[in-house]
Design an enzyme around this catalytic site. Sequence first.
Site, PDB file in Angstrom:
ATOM      1  N   ARG A 236       0.846  -1.182   0.000  1.00  0.00           N
ATOM      2  CA  ARG A 236       0.000   0.000   0.000  1.00  0.00           C
ATOM      3  C   ARG A 236       0.880   1.230   0.000  1.00  0.00           C
ATOM      4  O   ARG A 236       1.960   1.243   0.607  1.00  0.00           O
ATOM      5  CB  ARG A 236      -0.903   0.030   1.250  1.00  0.00           C
ATOM      6  CG  ARG A 236      -2.195  -0.731   1.100  1.00  0.00           C
ATOM      7  CD  ARG A 236      -3.130  -0.101   0.074  1.00  0.00           C
ATOM      8  NE  ARG A 236      -4.361  -0.846  -0.125  1.00  0.00           N
ATOM      9  CZ  ARG A 236      -4.541  -1.821  -1.025  1.00  0.00           C
ATOM     10  NH1 ARG A 236      -3.574  -2.191  -1.825  1.00  0.00           N
ATOM     11  NH2 ARG A 236      -5.707  -2.430  -1.131  1.00  0.00           N
ATOM     12  N   ASP A 260       4.333   0.166  -7.001  1.00  0.00           N
ATOM     13  CA  ASP A 260       3.050  -0.180  -7.614  1.00  0.00           C
ATOM     14  C   ASP A 260       1.905   0.530  -6.894  1.00  0.00           C
ATOM     15  O   ASP A 260       0.830   0.696  -7.459  1.00  0.00           O
ATOM     16  CB  ASP A 260       2.834  -1.701  -7.562  1.00  0.00           C
ATOM     17  CG  ASP A 260       1.563  -2.116  -8.302  1.00  0.00           C
ATOM     18  OD1 ASP A 260       1.486  -1.839  -9.519  1.00  0.00           O
ATOM     19  OD2 ASP A 260       0.658  -2.679  -7.664  1.00  0.00           O
ATOM     20  N   GLU A 265      -2.233   7.999  -4.557  1.00  0.00           N
ATOM     21  CA  GLU A 265      -2.626   7.451  -5.862  1.00  0.00           C
ATOM     22  C   GLU A 265      -4.097   7.677  -6.219  1.00  0.00           C
ATOM     23  O   GLU A 265      -4.469   7.589  -7.399  1.00  0.00           O
ATOM     24  CB  GLU A 265      -2.301   5.953  -5.940  1.00  0.00           C
ATOM     25  CG  GLU A 265      -3.198   5.061  -5.091  1.00  0.00           C
ATOM     26  CD  GLU A 265      -2.780   3.595  -5.160  1.00  0.00           C
ATOM     27  OE1 GLU A 265      -1.606   3.299  -4.911  1.00  0.00           O
ATOM     28  OE2 GLU A 265      -3.646   2.761  -5.466  1.00  0.00           O
ATOM     29  N   HIS A 297      -0.637   0.608  -9.761  1.00  0.00           N
ATOM     30  CA  HIS A 297      -1.417  -0.343  -8.943  1.00  0.00           C
ATOM     31  C   HIS A 297      -1.971  -1.480  -9.814  1.00  0.00           C
ATOM     32  O   HIS A 297      -3.161  -1.800  -9.760  1.00  0.00           O
ATOM     33  CB  HIS A 297      -2.551   0.360  -8.192  1.00  0.00           C
ATOM     34  CG  HIS A 297      -2.954  -0.331  -6.933  1.00  0.00           C
ATOM     35  ND1 HIS A 297      -3.271   0.328  -5.761  1.00  0.00           N
ATOM     36  CD2 HIS A 297      -3.096  -1.657  -6.646  1.00  0.00           C
ATOM     37  CE1 HIS A 297      -3.602  -0.544  -4.831  1.00  0.00           C
ATOM     38  NE2 HIS A 297      -3.495  -1.768  -5.344  1.00  0.00           N
TER      39      HIS A 297
HETATM   40  P1  NAD Z   1      -2.401 -11.098   4.487  1.00  0.00           P
HETATM   41  O1  NAD Z   1      -3.355 -10.532   5.475  1.00  0.00           O
HETATM   42  O2  NAD Z   1      -2.554 -12.502   4.061  1.00  0.00           O
HETATM   43  O3  NAD Z   1      -0.902 -10.915   5.036  1.00  0.00           O
HETATM   44  C1  NAD Z   1      -0.443  -9.744   5.613  1.00  0.00           C
HETATM   45  C2  NAD Z   1       0.633 -10.134   6.612  1.00  0.00           C
HETATM   46  O4  NAD Z   1       1.261  -8.947   7.092  1.00  0.00           O
HETATM   47  C3  NAD Z   1       0.100 -10.872   7.848  1.00  0.00           C
HETATM   48  O5  NAD Z   1       0.797 -12.095   7.993  1.00  0.00           O
HETATM   49  C4  NAD Z   1       0.392  -9.921   9.002  1.00  0.00           C
HETATM   50  O6  NAD Z   1       0.724 -10.588  10.211  1.00  0.00           O
HETATM   51  C5  NAD Z   1       1.575  -9.151   8.451  1.00  0.00           C
HETATM   52  N1  NAD Z   1       1.821  -7.847   9.045  1.00  0.00           N
HETATM   53  C6  NAD Z   1       0.952  -6.821   9.219  1.00  0.00           C
HETATM   54  N2  NAD Z   1       1.614  -5.745   9.712  1.00  0.00           N
HETATM   55  C7  NAD Z   1       2.910  -6.102   9.841  1.00  0.00           C
HETATM   56  C8  NAD Z   1       4.084  -5.420  10.281  1.00  0.00           C
HETATM   57  N3  NAD Z   1       4.040  -4.148  10.670  1.00  0.00           N
HETATM   58  N4  NAD Z   1       5.235  -6.096  10.285  1.00  0.00           N
HETATM   59  C9  NAD Z   1       5.290  -7.386   9.886  1.00  0.00           C
HETATM   60  N5  NAD Z   1       4.231  -8.082   9.456  1.00  0.00           N
HETATM   61  C10 NAD Z   1       3.054  -7.438   9.422  1.00  0.00           C
HETATM   62  O7  NAD Z   1      -2.442 -10.116   3.249  1.00  0.00           O
HETATM   63  P2  NAD Z   1      -2.022 -10.421   1.745  1.00  0.00           P
HETATM   64  O8  NAD Z   1      -3.157 -11.047   1.027  1.00  0.00           O
HETATM   65  O9  NAD Z   1      -0.709 -11.099   1.730  1.00  0.00           O
HETATM   66  O10 NAD Z   1      -1.895  -8.933   1.175  1.00  0.00           O
HETATM   67  C11 NAD Z   1      -0.949  -8.044   1.691  1.00  0.00           C
HETATM   68  C12 NAD Z   1      -1.258  -6.645   1.207  1.00  0.00           C
HETATM   69  O11 NAD Z   1      -1.027  -6.560  -0.186  1.00  0.00           O
HETATM   70  C13 NAD Z   1      -2.743  -6.237   1.331  1.00  0.00           C
HETATM   71  O12 NAD Z   1      -3.047  -5.765   2.620  1.00  0.00           O
HETATM   72  C14 NAD Z   1      -2.878  -5.147   0.308  1.00  0.00           C
HETATM   73  O13 NAD Z   1      -2.606  -3.905   0.916  1.00  0.00           O
HETATM   74  C15 NAD Z   1      -1.764  -5.460  -0.689  1.00  0.00           C
HETATM   75  N6  NAD Z   1      -2.291  -5.804  -2.009  1.00  0.00           N
HETATM   76  C16 NAD Z   1      -1.807  -5.134  -3.079  1.00  0.00           C
HETATM   77  C17 NAD Z   1      -2.265  -5.434  -4.352  1.00  0.00           C
HETATM   78  C18 NAD Z   1      -1.731  -4.733  -5.558  1.00  0.00           C
HETATM   79  O14 NAD Z   1      -2.305  -4.869  -6.656  1.00  0.00           O
HETATM   80  N7  NAD Z   1      -0.647  -3.994  -5.465  1.00  0.00           N
HETATM   81  C19 NAD Z   1      -3.246  -6.405  -4.510  1.00  0.00           C
HETATM   82  C20 NAD Z   1      -3.710  -7.084  -3.398  1.00  0.00           C
HETATM   83  C21 NAD Z   1      -3.231  -6.778  -2.146  1.00  0.00           C
HETATM   84  C1  COI Z   2      -6.390  -5.070  -3.396  1.00  0.00           C
HETATM   85  O1  COI Z   2      -7.020  -6.069  -3.776  1.00  0.00           O
HETATM   86  O2  COI Z   2      -6.408  -4.696  -2.221  1.00  0.00           O
HETATM   87  C2  COI Z   2      -5.595  -4.294  -4.351  1.00  0.00           C
HETATM   88  O3  COI Z   2      -4.686  -3.612  -3.952  1.00  0.00           O
HETATM   89  C3  COI Z   2      -5.956  -4.307  -5.795  1.00  0.00           C
HETATM   90  C4  COI Z   2      -7.000  -3.376  -6.110  1.00  0.00           C
HETATM   91  C5  COI Z   2      -7.253  -2.169  -5.335  1.00  0.00           C
HETATM   92  C6  COI Z   2      -7.462  -3.332  -7.507  1.00  0.00           C
END
Ligand code: NAD
Ligand code: COI
Length: 332
Positions: A236, A260, A265, A297
Site C-alpha cells: 500500500r 506499484d 494514488e 497499482h
Molecule cells: P495477508 O493478510 O494474508 O498478510 C499480511 C501479513 O502482514 C500478515 O501475515 C500480518 O501478520 C503481516 N503484518 C501486518 N503488519 C505487519 C508489520 N508491521 N510487520 C510485519 N508483518 C506485518 O495479506 P495479503 O493477502 O498477503 O496482502 C498483503 C497486502 O497486499 C494487502 O493488505 C494489500 O494492501 C496489498 N495488495 C496489493 C495489491 C496490488 O495490486 N498492489 C493487490 C492485493 C493486495
Molecule cells: C487489493 O485487492 O487490495 C488491491 O490492492 C488491488 C485493487 C485495489 C485493484
Amino acid sequence: MKIIAFGIREDEQVAVDAWVAKHPDVQVDTTNELLTPETAPMAAGYDVVNILQAGVPVGEATLKQLADLGIHILTLRNVGTDDLDFEMLKKYNFHVSNVPRYSPNAIAEHAMIQMARLFRHMKQMDIKVYRHDLAWAPTIGREVRKQTIGIVGTGNIGRVAIQIAQGFGAKVIAYDKYQNPELAAKGLYVDTLDELLAQADGISLHVPGIPENHYLINPDSIAKMKDHAVIVNAGRGNLVDTDAVIAALDSGKLDGFAMDTYEDEGGLFNVDWAGQDFPDPRVADLITRENVIVSPHTAFYTWTASEEMVEQSLDAGLAFFNGETPEQVVKF
Ligand code: NAD
Ligand code: COI
C-alpha cells in the site's frame, strides 16, 4: 435479488456475465462509475452494492445515502479495506465482505519481477535501446541468486513471493509479526524488521496499509538498510514515505525503487494522462528516473485475479442477502 456493481472494467464484465449465467435469479447491473456521494443514488432499488475503489474513499456522505435507500450490504472485489470508513459502516449497520485471497501469485510475481528488473537495470536498458543506444555499459547488473531478498509480511502474497524469490536461487529472509509455522520451521524468519533491513539487498513489502504500518519505510528505517538496497512496494502507498525514498535515491543510499502503490494514488492511477501534465509533480519526477519503476497499482491485474475477485464478491453478496455469513466477511 438485485446487485449493482460500481467501477466495473471491461475485463470484469466478462466475469460478471459468467457469474450471472450461473445465477439466473440474480440481477446484476454494472456501471463504470465509482461509488461516490454523487453516484450513490444509482443504487436505488438494489439490495447489494459491489465496489472496487482503489484509493477513492467511501465515507459517511455515501454510506448514509445507501442506508437511506435500505441498502446494508457492501461487497468489495479486492483485498484492501483501507478505502472504507468503518465507524460509519458500523453506524449505518452494514455487512461488508472483501476478497482476501484472489490469486496471490498475481501480486507476488509482479513484485518479484520488478525486484529482478531493478537488480538487472532493465528499465535503464529498455530506455537505452529505445534511444538506439545498444552499448552494454553502464547497465551491468547484480544476479538475483547472489542477493538476499527480505520479504516483509508473510501472508497470502508474501508467502508466494518467497517461493518465487527462492526460484531465482536468492537467499530469502522474512519478517512478520505473526510467524507462519511452516516458514519458521525452515528458518526463514529474522526476529525484527531492523534485522531484515540490515541484511536485505532487496526489500519487498506485503503488509496491509493499516494506520500502525503508516510510513514503515521512513528516513530511520532507510538508514538501517544496506547501502545500495532496492525496495519494492506492491503493498500500500502509505507504507512508504515517498520523500524519504527520493532523498535516499538522490544520495545513492538506495539503488532502486519499484512503486506499484503510491501514497497519493487516489484519482491519479487508473487514469489515462496521455498528452497532459501529471497533477502530481513527485510522480512526474519518479517516472523519469531510470532506477525507479512506477506501475499504476497493476500488480493484481491479471485475468485470473479479475475473475476470482468478481466471482467471490458476488458470491458473498448473495450469501449476505440469504442471511448467511460468507467466508469473506470483514469483521469490524
Ligand atoms: P495477508 O493478510 O494474508 O498478510 C499480511 C501479513 O502482514 C500478515 O501475515 C500480518 O501478520 C503481516 N503484518 C501486518 N503488519 C505487519 C508489520 N508491521 N510487520 C510485519 N508483518 C506485518 O495479506 P495479503 O493477502 O498477503 O496482502 C498483503 C497486502 O497486499 C494487502 O493488505 C494489500 O494492501 C496489498 N495488495 C496489493 C495489491 C496490488 O495490486 N498492489 C493487490 C492485493 C493486495
Ligand atoms: C487489493 O485487492 O487490495 C488491491 O490492492 C488491488 C485493487 C485495489 C485493484
